[in-house]
Design a protein around this motif. Structure first.
Motif, PDB file in Angstrom:
ATOM      1  N   ARG A  57      -7.679  -8.681  -0.697  1.00  0.00           N
ATOM      2  CA  ARG A  57      -7.989  -7.532   0.151  1.00  0.00           C
ATOM      3  C   ARG A  57      -7.082  -7.399   1.377  1.00  0.00           C
ATOM      4  NH1 ARG A  57     -13.152  -5.374  -0.180  1.00  0.00           N
ATOM      5  NH2 ARG A  57     -12.260  -3.798   1.220  1.00  0.00           N
ATOM      6  N   MET A  58      -6.597  -8.519   1.891  1.00  0.00           N
ATOM      7  CA  MET A  58      -5.829  -8.437   3.143  1.00  0.00           C
ATOM      8  C   MET A  58      -4.904  -9.647   3.289  1.00  0.00           C
ATOM      9  SD  MET A  58      -9.172  -9.261   5.509  1.00  0.00           S
ATOM     10  CE  MET A  58      -8.397  -8.723   7.034  1.00  0.00           C
ATOM     11  N   GLU A  98     -13.355  -4.329   9.398  1.00  0.00           N
ATOM     12  CA  GLU A  98     -14.340  -3.912   8.390  1.00  0.00           C
ATOM     13  C   GLU A  98     -14.133  -4.625   7.061  1.00  0.00           C
ATOM     14  OE1 GLU A  98     -14.787   0.433   7.433  1.00  0.00           O
ATOM     15  OE2 GLU A  98     -14.524   0.562   9.618  1.00  0.00           O
ATOM     16  N   THR A  99     -12.861  -4.633   6.618  1.00  0.00           N
ATOM     17  CA  THR A  99     -12.537  -5.305   5.352  1.00  0.00           C
ATOM     18  C   THR A  99     -12.957  -6.770   5.412  1.00  0.00           C
ATOM     19  OG1 THR A  99     -10.641  -3.835   5.156  1.00  0.00           O
ATOM     20  CG2 THR A  99     -10.672  -5.739   3.703  1.00  0.00           C
ATOM     21  N   GLN A 148      -0.230   1.107   6.280  1.00  0.00           N
ATOM     22  CA  GLN A 148      -1.369   0.198   6.289  1.00  0.00           C
ATOM     23  C   GLN A 148      -2.564   0.846   6.977  1.00  0.00           C
ATOM     24  OE1 GLN A 148       0.739  -3.212   7.862  1.00  0.00           O
ATOM     25  NE2 GLN A 148       0.679  -4.177   5.843  1.00  0.00           N
ATOM     26  N   SER A 149      -2.290   1.815   7.810  1.00  0.00           N
ATOM     27  CA  SER A 149      -3.362   2.594   8.444  1.00  0.00           C
ATOM     28  C   SER A 149      -2.812   3.972   8.780  1.00  0.00           C
ATOM     29  CB  SER A 149      -3.850   1.891   9.715  1.00  0.00           C
ATOM     30  OG  SER A 149      -2.869   2.046  10.725  1.00  0.00           O
ATOM     31  N   GLU A 199     -16.611  -7.109   5.034  1.00  0.00           N
ATOM     32  CA  GLU A 199     -17.015  -6.852   3.641  1.00  0.00           C
ATOM     33  C   GLU A 199     -16.774  -8.081   2.767  1.00  0.00           C
ATOM     34  OE1 GLU A 199     -15.711  -2.194   3.791  1.00  0.00           O
ATOM     35  OE2 GLU A 199     -15.020  -3.370   2.063  1.00  0.00           O
ATOM     36  N   VAL A 200     -15.610  -8.677   2.909  1.00  0.00           N
ATOM     37  CA  VAL A 200     -15.293  -9.856   2.078  1.00  0.00           C
ATOM     38  C   VAL A 200     -16.220 -11.012   2.457  1.00  0.00           C
ATOM     39  CG1 VAL A 200     -13.502 -11.457   1.318  1.00  0.00           C
ATOM     40  CG2 VAL A 200     -12.883  -9.115   1.904  1.00  0.00           C
ATOM     41  N   GLN A 249      -9.577  -0.794  10.471  1.00  0.00           N
ATOM     42  CA  GLN A 249     -10.082  -1.026   9.122  1.00  0.00           C
ATOM     43  C   GLN A 249     -10.127  -2.512   8.766  1.00  0.00           C
ATOM     44  OE1 GLN A 249      -7.881   1.823   6.625  1.00  0.00           O
ATOM     45  NE2 GLN A 249      -8.239   0.327   5.004  1.00  0.00           N
ATOM     46  N   ASP A 250      -9.204  -3.302   9.329  1.00  0.00           N
ATOM     47  CA  ASP A 250      -9.104  -4.704   8.941  1.00  0.00           C
ATOM     48  C   ASP A 250     -10.371  -5.491   9.268  1.00  0.00           C
ATOM     49  OD1 ASP A 250      -6.542  -4.604   7.797  1.00  0.00           O
ATOM     50  OD2 ASP A 250      -5.638  -4.602   9.777  1.00  0.00           O
ATOM     51  N   LYS A 261       0.861  -1.184   0.000  1.00  0.00           N
ATOM     52  CA  LYS A 261       0.000   0.000   0.000  1.00  0.00           C
ATOM     53  C   LYS A 261       0.899   1.236   0.000  1.00  0.00           C
ATOM     54  CE  LYS A 261      -3.690  -2.448   2.315  1.00  0.00           C
ATOM     55  NZ  LYS A 261      -4.178  -2.860   3.634  1.00  0.00           N
TER      56      LYS A 261
END
Lengths: 477, 477
Positions: B257-258, B304-305, A298-299, B308-309, B301-302, A232
């Motif tokens: 995504r991660m 959340e990601t 990453q954040s 979402e996935v 955020q992780d 990122k």
């Protein structure tokens, strides 16, 4: 310096070349067999310009079958083969001095069978590093092995020399990105190594033997390379460091708080060179050493953490000034301070050394070597840079104006023994990432014991019983 | 099944044992030479219980010098040596059936020279995996190779079998954590491999040859292991998956995504077993397969990601139900569904297979093997689990109640040929992480070609000219 067994043809003449070209033309497209002087000189060496260039012929196979036929032919005729990729090596690994046939992979340069789940792509040996990097980007993926010669080095050459570069601290060396490969050994046999599996514990992993083998075990004719998620948003910090020992404290302080994608350094002598070539100084303060740190955002927290560590390093006196990139173009400009060093040194005909120790030992090691070289030749300018997070230092000695190249190189070589004795004392490596080839061959005992070299020689015999695969490189064979 | 060259002593009797013990006692502490039945039976085998256990003696060296003396003695006396670590292997690699001397490293189990900058620690061969993990934790660091037998497996055994486990998708195999090692080859020579350097391109990297060599090249007498930053807050998801093919889509969706720290799976037959042993189902819905995903919460955020996935996978019909851990203890409970499988299978005397293909091929591969085994033995229960993110499947066939162990095993072995033919067709591995040892030796040609095996045999001769180092393991020697 003899680098081929004595029964090889050492002085090819035109007649001999014509005859060989005809024989090679029976199984390789005749227009892919070259014996003109331009081809012989151009494809018969790498970036080292220290050796006589004298190949028998240059061939450009187009298929694996042609490579196998070539090896069988060379074996029958007792002619040595020298593999040739992008010829960007710095150790003479791709030099043909003694009437060898040079095998160029320029016409085997296609990619195929991209697999988005496995994140792998099959590469012919002549695929250019940059070509693979670009392909990965098109797939929203990333090929992370990167270095100055990525625009011309070829993937099989990267594997054969286990190329490193500027992102090793996070992503490792080329060997870590090879899912599988196909090789033709010195008997002409085609072997499929690892079949691209992530996990395969069925005996010795011969992939790892070929990574870094510099063509001495066989020819890599296909490689399946792994790709990964791109990093990122990257930020770059350049810090001014008054003392070498502080660099290790800075490394530890950052690594304990956040993963890094690069941890590089260069000396003020290097900064002077690049700024003389139009780059801006990172900041006004002049310091003996500079550290370049790259990390992934990453954040939002990461930028904060980096600032906290930076401030801590300032408080400790490890850092006296610093700058952080605020945009991609600023990051690029900061990287240029480190990456342009090679190019800026080139006009000074630098004598290069590529050495390593365990990371924690770098400060004492650098000091000891700097002292020895500076004492022997107080007029020489020493430019240091390197991948210090990996313990890898590049020492570049610049030729004083007016001194003849031969005199300069012989003076540098005279001090090699002392340099390598320090390497040995620190249990370090005489070649961190450039390989051994011809340049370091006669110094290998400073890193590898006689028993260790004897094991390598024994292994070579297993793969190459007639000693036709790049003989004389790495060790006497 | 003969596993030792014919000129070795194959039937030691008491007198012979007494005599050897006396000779060994001349250079190894006499109380560290054992010939009592308990020691012979206990230290002469691993977790496989398929072979006759018949060692000549068990020795417990305490120093590298004693190991060297032992090898020289064994060479002079033409006695084979079998290295013995935690004896947790599943492939017979540490079995002594033919009058070999077993070399146990139980008394060489110290750690030293921790270096916080290099993040390395020097381990004697007998250091227990868990001991290294705990030490790392004390230093606020992490040793990431982890598997069910970490509480008793030893570090040199891990290297010799290149142990994998549950975190390979992020951290790789044991080979990736060895900074350097010292080995004693079959001639008794001590070789220092890589000197703990991060970058060292001085010829063949013999570290990687020893990783996975199962004791056939020499004895690992010291290993410097790398540690890393511990993962931050880990979350675990378990998802119910109606079709195998969907698992690959789920993997791709998450990996795009991660980064993941684990991607495991198990079958409903496995879930039935662990829940019968007191664990709670992850959710009410019963599905043929379950995926366990672990990721690091590097930022808010992780989570959340991940959600979402997960929702995207639900929409696509790849997932029909799921659960996410809300605490460390919930994460542990979800992991138990996967990790307790081995223990829950044990009472059914399972016949184990440890196979792999490239990850994208897993669904078809699993289906084909399941069909073949189910058709041959419709009464056998098949329990599948594995490290599916690495393409690594563990097939466990459970013994039906009342069937004799011998009959059951011979039936399972009868279907091996068909299973391995499928492995070969998919270009897979007959041993993803357990190694070859004796159990898989006669099937190695399904993964490695004859030419490939011949190269391994040639390499063994270089390191072990008299064929005394664990002969007969991996391949005939």
């Amino acid at each position: 310096m003899s680098n081929v067994a004595s029964d090889f043809i050492t002085e090819p003449n035109d007649e001999r070349r014509q005859q060989i070209a005809k024989q090679l033309g029976e199984f390789i497209d005749p227009d892919k067999v070259r014996i003109d002087e331009e081809s012989l000189l151009g494809h018969g060496c790498d970036w080292t310009k220290l050796y006589k260039v004298n190949p028998l012929a240059i061939v450009f196979p187009k298929t694996v079958e042609q490579v196998q036929q070539l090896v069988k032919f060379a074996r029958a005729e007792k002619i040595a083969l020298v593999p040739s990729g992008g010829r960007t090596g710095l150790s003479g690994g791709a030099v043909a001095s003694q009437g060898e046939i040079v095998v160029s992979f320029d016409y085997m340069n296609q990619m195929s069978d991209f697999n988005p789940v496995d994140r792998t792509v099959v590469c012919q040996p002549g695929v250019i590093t940059q070509q693979l990097q670009d392909f990965a980007e098109e797939q929203c993926l990333y090929y992370p092995v990167d270095f100055a010669s990525a625009g011309s080095s070829q993937i099989a050459g990267n594997i054969a020399t286990n190329a490193g570069g500027i992102k090793v601290i996070k992503y490792g060396m080329t060997r870590d990105w090879v899912a599988g490969m196909k090789v033709v050994t010195g008997t002409g046999e085609l072997i499929d190594l690892n079949k691209n599996l992530l996990k395969n514990n069925t005996g010795y992993d011969l992939r790892h033997l070929f990574a870094g083998s510099e063509g001495t075990l066989g020819l890599i004719v296909e490689a399946t390379m792994r790709l990964t998620q791109p990093p990122k948003d990257l930020s770059v910090l350049v810090l001014g460091v008054p003392e070498m020992a502080a660099i290790m404290e800075i490394l530890r302080a950052f690594q304990n708080r956040m993963p890094l994608t690069a941890f590089e350094f260069f000396s003020e002598s290097g900064c002077k060179l690049t700024t003389a070539h139009g780059l801006q100084r990172p900041f006004e303060t002049e310091t003996p050493f500079y550290v370049l740190i790259e990390y992934e955002n990453q954040s939002e927290q990461d930028a904060e953490t980096a600032m906290e560590v930076f401030e801590y390093c300032m408080e400790q006196g490890w850092v006296v000034d610093g700058v952080i990139s605020q945009s991609e173009s600023q990051a690029e400009n900061l990287w240029a301070l480190r990456e342009n060093l090679g190019e800026c040194c080139a006009p000074f005909t630098p004598y290069k050394n590529d050495i390593s120790v365990t990371t924690s030992q770098v400060p004492g090691f650098l000091e000891d070597i700097d002292a020895v070289v500076s004492q022997a030749y107080p007029d020489f300018t020493l430019v240091w840079w390197g991948h210090i997070g990996d313990g890898n230092l590049h020492l570049n000695i610049l030729k004083p104006e007016g001194m003849e190249k031969e005199e300069f190189f012989s003076k540098c070589q005279a001090v090699n023994k002392q340099v390598f004795e320090i390497v040995e004392r620190y249990q370090g490596s005489i070649s961190a990432e450039h390989g051994v080839g011809l340049v370091k061959r006669d110094y290998i005992q400073y890193t590898r014991s006689d028993a260790d070299v004897a094991l390598m020689q024994g292994i070579k015999k297993v793969f190459d019983p007639d000693n036709i695969m790049n003989p004389g490189k790495i060790f006497q064979s």
